[in-house]
Every structure is written in C-alpha cells, then in structure tokens.
Design a protein around this motif. Structure first.
Motif, short mmCIF file in Angstrom:
data_model
loop_
_atom_site.label_atom_id
_atom_site.label_comp_id
_atom_site.label_asym_id
_atom_site.label_seq_id
_atom_site.Cartn_x
_atom_site.Cartn_y
_atom_site.Cartn_z
N ILE A 66 0.83 -1.19 0.00
CA ILE A 66 0.00 0.00 0.00
C ILE A 66 0.88 1.25 0.00
O ILE A 66 1.94 1.27 0.63
CB ILE A 66 -0.95 -0.01 1.23
N THR A 67 0.44 2.27 -0.72
CA THR A 67 1.14 3.55 -0.79
C THR A 67 0.26 4.62 -0.18
O THR A 67 -0.94 4.69 -0.48
CB THR A 67 1.49 3.91 -2.24
N PHE A 68 0.84 5.45 0.67
CA PHE A 68 0.06 6.49 1.33
C PHE A 68 0.97 7.64 1.73
O PHE A 68 2.19 7.56 1.62
CB PHE A 68 -0.67 5.93 2.56
N ARG A 69 0.34 8.71 2.21
CA ARG A 69 1.07 9.90 2.62
C ARG A 69 1.26 9.93 4.13
O ARG A 69 0.38 9.48 4.89
CB ARG A 69 0.32 11.17 2.21
N ILE A 70 2.39 10.45 4.55
CA ILE A 70 2.65 10.67 5.96
C ILE A 70 2.22 12.09 6.32
O ILE A 70 2.52 13.04 5.58
CB ILE A 70 4.15 10.49 6.28
N ASP A 71 1.52 12.25 7.43
CA ASP A 71 1.06 13.57 7.85
C ASP A 71 2.16 14.25 8.65
O ASP A 71 2.43 13.91 9.79
CB ASP A 71 -0.21 13.42 8.72
N THR A 72 2.81 15.23 8.01
CA THR A 72 3.88 15.96 8.68
C THR A 72 3.38 17.23 9.34
O THR A 72 4.14 17.88 10.08
CB THR A 72 4.96 16.35 7.64
N GLY A 73 2.13 17.59 9.07
CA GLY A 73 1.62 18.84 9.59
C GLY A 73 2.03 20.05 8.78
O GLY A 73 1.66 21.18 9.09
N GLY A 74 2.80 19.81 7.71
CA GLY A 74 3.25 20.90 6.85
C GLY A 74 2.59 20.84 5.49
O GLY A 74 1.64 20.08 5.25
N ALA A 75 3.13 21.65 4.56
CA ALA A 75 2.54 21.72 3.21
C ALA A 75 2.93 20.51 2.37
O ALA A 75 2.19 20.14 1.46
CB ALA A 75 3.02 23.01 2.52
N ARG A 76 4.06 19.90 2.67
CA ARG A 76 4.54 18.77 1.86
C ARG A 76 4.49 17.50 2.70
O ARG A 76 5.11 17.42 3.76
CB ARG A 76 5.96 19.04 1.37
N ASN A 77 3.75 16.52 2.22
CA ASN A 77 3.62 15.25 2.92
C ASN A 77 4.25 14.14 2.09
O ASN A 77 3.79 13.86 0.98
CB ASN A 77 2.13 14.93 3.16
N PRO A 78 5.32 13.51 2.61
CA PRO A 78 6.01 12.47 1.83
C PRO A 78 5.12 11.25 1.61
O PRO A 78 4.23 10.94 2.41
CB PRO A 78 7.22 12.12 2.69
N PHE A 79 5.36 10.55 0.49
CA PHE A 79 4.67 9.31 0.17
C PHE A 79 5.57 8.14 0.53
O PHE A 79 6.78 8.17 0.29
CB PHE A 79 4.35 9.24 -1.32
N VAL A 80 4.98 7.09 1.12
CA VAL A 80 5.73 5.87 1.40
C VAL A 80 4.96 4.68 0.83
O VAL A 80 3.73 4.70 0.73
CB VAL A 80 5.95 5.67 2.91
N GLN A 81 5.71 3.66 0.46
CA GLN A 81 5.12 2.39 0.04
C GLN A 81 5.50 1.35 1.08
O GLN A 81 6.68 1.11 1.34
CB GLN A 81 5.64 1.98 -1.35
N VAL A 82 4.47 0.75 1.68
CA VAL A 82 4.68 -0.26 2.72
C VAL A 82 4.34 -1.63 2.15
O VAL A 82 3.24 -1.85 1.65
CB VAL A 82 3.80 0.03 3.95
N ILE A 83 5.30 -2.53 2.20
CA ILE A 83 5.12 -3.90 1.71
C ILE A 83 5.40 -4.85 2.86
O ILE A 83 6.39 -4.67 3.60
CB ILE A 83 6.07 -4.20 0.53
N GLY A 84 4.55 -5.83 3.05
CA GLY A 84 4.77 -6.77 4.15
C GLY A 84 4.12 -8.12 3.89
O GLY A 84 3.28 -8.27 3.00
N VAL A 102 8.72 6.87 -1.60
CA VAL A 102 8.38 6.98 -3.03
C VAL A 102 7.84 8.37 -3.34
O VAL A 102 7.07 8.55 -4.28
CB VAL A 102 7.35 5.90 -3.43
N THR A 103 8.26 9.36 -2.56
CA THR A 103 7.74 10.72 -2.74
C THR A 103 8.01 11.24 -4.14
O THR A 103 7.11 11.76 -4.81
CB THR A 103 8.36 11.67 -1.70
N LYS A 104 9.25 11.13 -4.60
CA LYS A 104 9.59 11.67 -5.92
C LYS A 104 8.81 10.96 -7.01
O LYS A 104 8.27 11.60 -7.93
CB LYS A 104 11.09 11.54 -6.18
#
Length: 304
Positions: A66-84, A102-104
């Motif tokens: 699954i790929t989702f965004r991390i809530d940083t509380g700022g304008a830019r929220n990085p994307f991560v891909q979690v595999i398990g 996987v933000t870029k």
C-alpha cells in the motif's frame, strides 16, 4: 526509490516497530509503538484505507502492498510504500516488511497525470472550436473552396497559438506582446510600425480566443488594409486601466481616406465577437478620416 527501511508488526500485542531510518521517515519519536499510534501519523485522507488494509492483513490476509502519505503537519507530505508479509512460526505469527520513500516517484506521476488532464482538456477544447468554425463558415461562404481556405487559415492560427505554449521557457508566463507578435509573424515584412504596451500575462485558457481574434484582424488588414493593398501602417498598443481592464487598440492608419464598412456581419467579424465573449470582453470599431481602429477591452484571467 530511496530510504529503504524495515518494519515488523505483532498482531497479538498490536504493536508495530520500525528501524531508525523508518522512524525518521514516518516522523515517529519511537521505533516501537501501538499500531494506533502508527495510524495517527498517516495523512487523514489515507488513514481509513490504511487501517482497513492492516486489519485485513492481521485478520486473515497474507500480504500487504500500500502507498500512502505521511502527515507531517506541513505543506509537503512524503509518500511511502509499505510492503509486508505474514510470517508463521511455532511460537507466534508476525508481519515483516519493508518501507520505501516513493515521494519523488509519486510527485512525478501526479505531474504526468495533471499534464495529461490539461492536454485532454485542450484537445477537446480545440475540437470544439474547430467544429464551431466549420459550422459558422458553412453558413457564410458560397463555395467549398472558400470554406476550405477559411478553415485552413484559422486552424493555422490555432497551431501558432499552440506553438507559443510549447516554445515558451519553462515556468515563464506568455505575454500579450508575444501573442501579438506571433499573430503578425506571417506579415513581418509589411507595414507594422508600432507594437507597444506594458507586460500583460496571458493565461493558457485565454490564448486560443485571443489568437483567433488577432488572426482575424491581421487577415482583414492583409486582404483590404495596410498589411496588404492599402498604403499606410499599423499600430498595436495596449494599456492597463484601473480595475485591471486591458485596452488593446489595433489602429490601421491609411494614407488615403477610409470609407466605413457597411457593418455586415461575416464569418470573420462573427468570430471576432465570439472570441471577445470568450475573453469576457467586448470589441468596438471606430473610423477616422484616415483610420480604422478596433479596440478590445477585457479583464485578464486571474490565473495567469
């Protein structure tokens, strides 16, 4: 991809652990925490989906990706891909996996999708404009040859406006002066004496209508006026008025006296009026003893 890290979930204890890299990527203070604390770091727009996927995995699923965004509380929220994947042993069941930043890649994909949507919108808009021109020309021309010639020259004008958007430097806004000069480029050797005015940005959604309007004025001047058989010169000037209005004046100055037209509405004049409406503006025509002056008044799009 970058910032590869590993994670482990204990479904029975309802805890999840990340290595040091993963904890930093997720913006977590601790490397081991309750699963609910991990869910809190997920962006609220993605949180329900992530919770659903993890519940399905811990209940009876075998894998998660699954790929989702991390809530940083700022304008830019990085994307991560979690595999398990669930791992079974005699003592307990665990879920082991990796996390990728996987933000870029996600931002690049979002840009591509945005560009495709914009391209799709422009293509549909172009087809609509051409279809309208064909219908309009069919009612105002007397022969197939005239119809083809009229449509072809106007499609060429649309192509020039498209070239403007393609050849503009990255992140540089097109200006009214560039649009005017592009419209007059086919007549570069003719009697254009003056092109002058302040910098006025042109939004992409204004360009087609403005290019068609200028094309009609230039074509008419080439057939009947100072860009063709008549002696004289052309002055194109514009100014900004209070309230943000742009006053664009196309003034053909003749050596001989000018006779006002009879006001008949042909294909070209109708297209000029329609283009002005598209710009939320209006066009007026005035005559002096030696002048034929067209004026476009409009308010530039706020998105330019």
């Amino acid at each position: 991809m970058s910032s590869l890290s590993v994670w482990e979930c204990n479904p029975r204890a309802k805890t999840i652990s990340f290595d040091a890299t993963g904890a930093v990527l997720m913006g977590l203070d601790d490397e081991t925490m309750p699963v609910t604390t991990f869910f809190d770091c997920v962006h609220e727009d993605d949180r329900e989906r992530v919770e659903k996927e993890f519940r399905a995995l811990t209940d009876n699923g075998d894998e998660i990706d699954i790929t989702f965004r991390i809530d940083t509380g700022g304008a830019r929220n990085p994307f991560v891909q979690v595999i398990g994947k669930r791992m079974h042993s005699r003592r307990e069941m665990r879920i082991l996996g990796v996390v990728f930043d996987v933000t870029k890649e996600q931002e690049d994909r979002d840009i591509r999708e945005m560009m495709l949507r914009e391209m799709n919108h422009r293509v549909k808009n172009m087809f609509s404009i051409i279809s309208g021109m064909v219908r309009l020309a069919s009612r105002t021309t007397d022969s197939v040859e005239d119809l083809v010639d009229g449509i072809q020259t106007r499609v060429n004008a649309l192509a020039r406006s498209h070239d403007l958007t393609q050849n503009a430097p990255a992140r540089q806004t097109l200006t009214l002066e560039q649009t005017i000069r592009a419209s007059l480029e086919p007549y570069s050797g003719e009697a254009v004496a003056r092109i002058e005015g302040p910098v006025v940005p042109i939004a992409s959604q204004e360009l087609t209508a403005l290019s068609l309007l200028l094309h009609e004025w230039a074509t008419n001047a080439a057939k009947y006026g100072v860009l063709g058989p008549a002696d004289g010169h052309l002055e194109v000037t514009w100014r900004l008025e209070r309230g943000g209005h742009v006053i664009l004046t196309w003034n053909e100055i003749h050596r001989q006296e000018v006779e006002p037209s009879d006001g008949a509405s042909g294909f070209g004049s109708t297209l000029v009026q329609l283009s002005a409406v598209q710009l939320n503006g209006q066009v007026s025509v005035e005559y002096g003893s030696h002048e034929r002056r067209m004026t476009l008044t409009y308010v530039p799009d706020s998105r330019s």
